[in-house]
Write a protein that holds these residues in place. Sequence first.
Motif, PDB file in Angstrom:
ATOM      1  N   PHE A 121      17.186  77.382  50.716  1.00 47.58           N
ATOM      2  CA  PHE A 121      16.168  78.253  51.179  1.00 47.58           C
ATOM      3  C   PHE A 121      16.160  79.100  52.139  1.00 47.58           C
ATOM      4  N   ARG A 122      15.701  80.245  52.159  1.00 47.31           N
ATOM      5  CA  ARG A 122      15.452  81.777  52.499  1.00 47.31           C
ATOM      6  C   ARG A 122      14.802  81.981  52.947  1.00 47.31           C
ATOM      7  N   ILE A 123      13.898  83.432  53.933  1.00 50.27           N
ATOM      8  CA  ILE A 123      12.719  83.875  53.901  1.00 50.27           C
ATOM      9  C   ILE A 123      13.463  85.522  52.537  1.00 50.27           C
ATOM     10  N   SER A 124      12.774  85.385  52.216  1.00 51.03           N
ATOM     11  CA  SER A 124      12.500  86.653  50.729  1.00 51.03           C
ATOM     12  C   SER A 124      12.437  88.296  51.057  1.00 51.03           C
ATOM     13  N   GLU A 125      13.481  88.619  50.476  1.00 48.24           N
ATOM     14  CA  GLU A 125      13.330  90.250  51.002  1.00 48.24           C
ATOM     15  C   GLU A 125      12.922  91.393  49.032  1.00 48.24           C
ATOM     16  N   SER A 126      12.599  90.340  48.637  1.00 49.74           N
ATOM     17  CA  SER A 126      12.786  90.578  47.135  1.00 49.74           C
ATOM     18  C   SER A 126      10.924  91.403  47.371  1.00 49.74           C
ATOM     19  N   GLU A 127      10.462  92.349  46.207  1.00 46.12           N
ATOM     20  CA  GLU A 127       9.145  92.708  46.407  1.00 46.12           C
ATOM     21  C   GLU A 127       7.867  91.462  45.870  1.00 46.12           C
ATOM     22  N   ASP A 128       8.288  90.906  45.119  1.00 44.27           N
ATOM     23  CA  ASP A 128       7.178  89.621  44.621  1.00 44.27           C
ATOM     24  C   ASP A 128       7.440  88.656  46.114  1.00 44.27           C
ATOM     25  N   PHE A 129       8.203  88.232  46.359  1.00 42.99           N
ATOM     26  CA  PHE A 129       8.262  87.050  47.705  1.00 42.99           C
ATOM     27  C   PHE A 129       8.196  88.008  48.911  1.00 42.99           C
ATOM     28  N   LYS A 130       8.475  89.127  49.239  1.00 42.04           N
ATOM     29  CA  LYS A 130       8.593  89.998  50.719  1.00 42.04           C
ATOM     30  C   LYS A 130       7.850  89.118  51.549  1.00 42.04           C
ATOM     31  N   GLY A 131       8.787  88.335  52.599  1.00 41.93           N
ATOM     32  CA  GLY A 131       8.564  87.493  53.959  1.00 41.93           C
ATOM     33  C   GLY A 131       8.117  85.849  53.954  1.00 41.93           C
ATOM     34  N   LYS A 132       8.531  85.882  52.480  1.00 40.70           N
ATOM     35  CA  LYS A 132       7.898  84.587  52.065  1.00 40.70           C
ATOM     36  C   LYS A 132       8.995  83.538  52.072  1.00 40.70           C
ATOM     37  N   VAL A 133       9.261  82.220  52.206  1.00 38.48           N
ATOM     38  CA  VAL A 133      10.360  81.175  52.264  1.00 38.48           C
ATOM     39  C   VAL A 133      10.430  81.184  50.476  1.00 38.48           C
ATOM     40  N   VAL A 134      11.734  80.820  49.856  1.00 36.46           N
ATOM     41  CA  VAL A 134      11.826  81.033  48.675  1.00 36.46           C
ATOM     42  C   VAL A 134      12.633  79.478  48.710  1.00 36.46           C
ATOM     43  N   GLU A 135      13.408  79.430  47.397  1.00 37.98           N
ATOM     44  CA  GLU A 135      14.107  78.583  46.610  1.00 37.98           C
ATOM     45  C   GLU A 135      14.664  79.395  46.022  1.00 37.98           C
ATOM     46  N   LEU A 136      16.448  78.576  46.113  1.00 38.22           N
ATOM     47  CA  LEU A 136      17.752  78.680  45.292  1.00 38.22           C
ATOM     48  C   LEU A 136      18.325  78.570  45.092  1.00 38.22           C
ATOM     49  N   ASP A 137      18.260  79.188  43.462  1.00 36.70           N
ATOM     50  CA  ASP A 137      19.508  77.963  43.074  1.00 36.70           C
ATOM     51  C   ASP A 137      21.140  77.813  43.250  1.00 36.70           C
ATOM     52  N   ALA A 138      21.573  77.073  42.595  1.00 34.87           N
ATOM     53  CA  ALA A 138      23.140  77.250  42.502  1.00 34.87           C
ATOM     54  C   ALA A 138      23.993  78.931  42.618  1.00 34.87           C
ATOM     55  N   THR A 139      23.066  79.722  41.792  1.00 30.38           N
ATOM     56  CA  THR A 139      24.151  81.055  42.403  1.00 30.38           C
ATOM     57  C   THR A 139      23.570  81.721  43.634  1.00 30.38           C
ATOM     58  N   GLY A 140      22.567  81.233  43.873  1.00 27.11           N
ATOM     59  CA  GLY A 140      21.816  82.066  45.290  1.00 27.11           C
ATOM     60  C   GLY A 140      20.771  82.865  44.996  1.00 27.11           C
ATOM     61  N   HIS A 141      20.482  83.280  43.669  1.00 28.67           N
ATOM     62  CA  HIS A 141      19.370  83.371  43.090  1.00 28.67           C
ATOM     63  C   HIS A 141      17.523  83.278  43.270  1.00 28.67           C
ATOM     64  N   GLU A 142      16.288  83.724  43.860  1.00 29.08           N
ATOM     65  CA  GLU A 142      15.087  83.161  43.976  1.00 29.08           C
ATOM     66  C   GLU A 142      15.253  82.407  42.606  1.00 29.08           C
ATOM     67  N   THR A 143      14.470  81.419  42.636  1.00 36.50           N
ATOM     68  CA  THR A 143      13.201  80.369  41.658  1.00 36.50           C
ATOM     69  C   THR A 143      12.217  80.617  41.685  1.00 36.50           C
ATOM     70  N   GLY A 144      11.592  80.348  42.932  1.00 32.42           N
ATOM     71  CA  GLY A 144       9.760  80.272  43.381  1.00 32.42           C
ATOM     72  C   GLY A 144       9.642  80.282  44.779  1.00 32.42           C
ATOM     73  N   THR A 145       8.777  80.265  45.221  1.00 31.96           N
ATOM     74  CA  THR A 145       8.277  79.655  46.230  1.00 31.96           C
ATOM     75  C   THR A 145       8.021  78.193  46.523  1.00 31.96           C
ATOM     76  N   PRO A 146       8.191  77.388  47.105  1.00 30.78           N
ATOM     77  CA  PRO A 146       7.808  75.863  47.351  1.00 30.78           C
ATOM     78  C   PRO A 146       6.564  76.205  48.441  1.00 30.78           C
ATOM     79  N   ILE A 147       6.128  74.710  48.510  1.00 27.98           N
ATOM     80  CA  ILE A 147       4.703  74.647  48.814  1.00 27.98           C
ATOM     81  C   ILE A 147       5.318  74.293  50.255  1.00 27.98           C
ATOM     82  N   ASP A 148       4.271  75.468  50.682  1.00 20.83           N
ATOM     83  CA  ASP A 148       4.817  76.502  52.229  1.00 20.83           C
ATOM     84  C   ASP A 148       4.019  75.872  53.232  1.00 20.83           C
TER      85      ASP A 148
END
Length: 384
Positions: A121-148
Amino acid sequence: MLKLTKAIFVFFAFSLLSFGQLHAQHGQEEEKTHATESHSDESDAHASDTHAEEGFNAGEFVIDHVSDSYDWHITSFGDKHISIPLPIIVYSKQPELHDGQAFHVFMSSKFHHGHSAYKGFRISESEDFKGKVVELDATGHETGTPIDISITKTIAGILASVVILLWLVFATAKLAKKNKGKAPTGVQNALEPIIFFIRDEVAKPAIGEHKYEKFMPFLLTLFFFILINNFMGLIPIPPFGANVTGNIGVTMVLALFTFAITTINGNKHYWKEIYNPDVPWWLKFPIPLMPIVELSGVITKPFVLMVRLFANMMAGHLIVMVFVSLIFVFGSLFGPAVGLGASPISILFSVFILLLDVLVSFIQAYVFTLLSALYFGMATADHH
């Protein structure tokens, strides 16, 4: 008059900020052009770019201080940030990315102020999820947001205000029993006039002598919750300063409570005036013009409650942060001496706005409670 004063201050402050940012951008473009023409070496260009990136960003500074976050920031010294971490509580929609574990609880300090990932998990810096906790795949790319369901700064502020509110209520009740037949003292002396004011000047005239008691617990809770959070937002020390009522999600929930109570308690006459009002027939057939207008009013009333409280409380905090940021804007544009010289004026304006916000805090708590009482009165009014 208060709204006009705030509007003037917002326009003035943001005009100065916009000028500062345009001036800074123009300066950066000139530096880059000059560097290109003089064919400066790569290391000098890199140093110039790094300096530009580290320059003061007034807009980001203001927004960061009025928006919600996963930690309680106190201050910064260069690259060192001092903050109070808050619990991150998330439920993963893709547990296979986290060794089969779906539910995760950890402190926000694991993210190192948003600079690193933790347990996928990490706090996203992308335009779609900026400031939200997002899930990362094995390569470190954002796959969406968990139930937060994390405890953010706003939620922590709400919990702190609830503790204060409960203490005030129980302390007042205890003193009322102890001082029965005597003059009120302590907390009771401070709260009792406000309680009587809400009862005699808000609930009774708006709802009626025979029906107001049913709504008094909600109206008092509403008034004191808004007032306490308004005041807490003006104190820049944890657990205060969260600007709870400047969060539109909080004001939306308060407005929905008012909407739900109004809807549940609406009598036959109330619903008749919405779906079959006493107006000329051509306003109802063939196009149900008046029912549409009345039904839209049912929806817009809580919407207005939500936006009014949010906008007024957010505006005060924005103006204060804008005036504070002007010190750094002038310092970055014209040198530290000019920034230091501008600081007394910025501080004086900030103090003036804070004092104005004390008055606005009372007014907004009163207006929200009064309008809620009026809606309850309209929903329970008898047909004459």
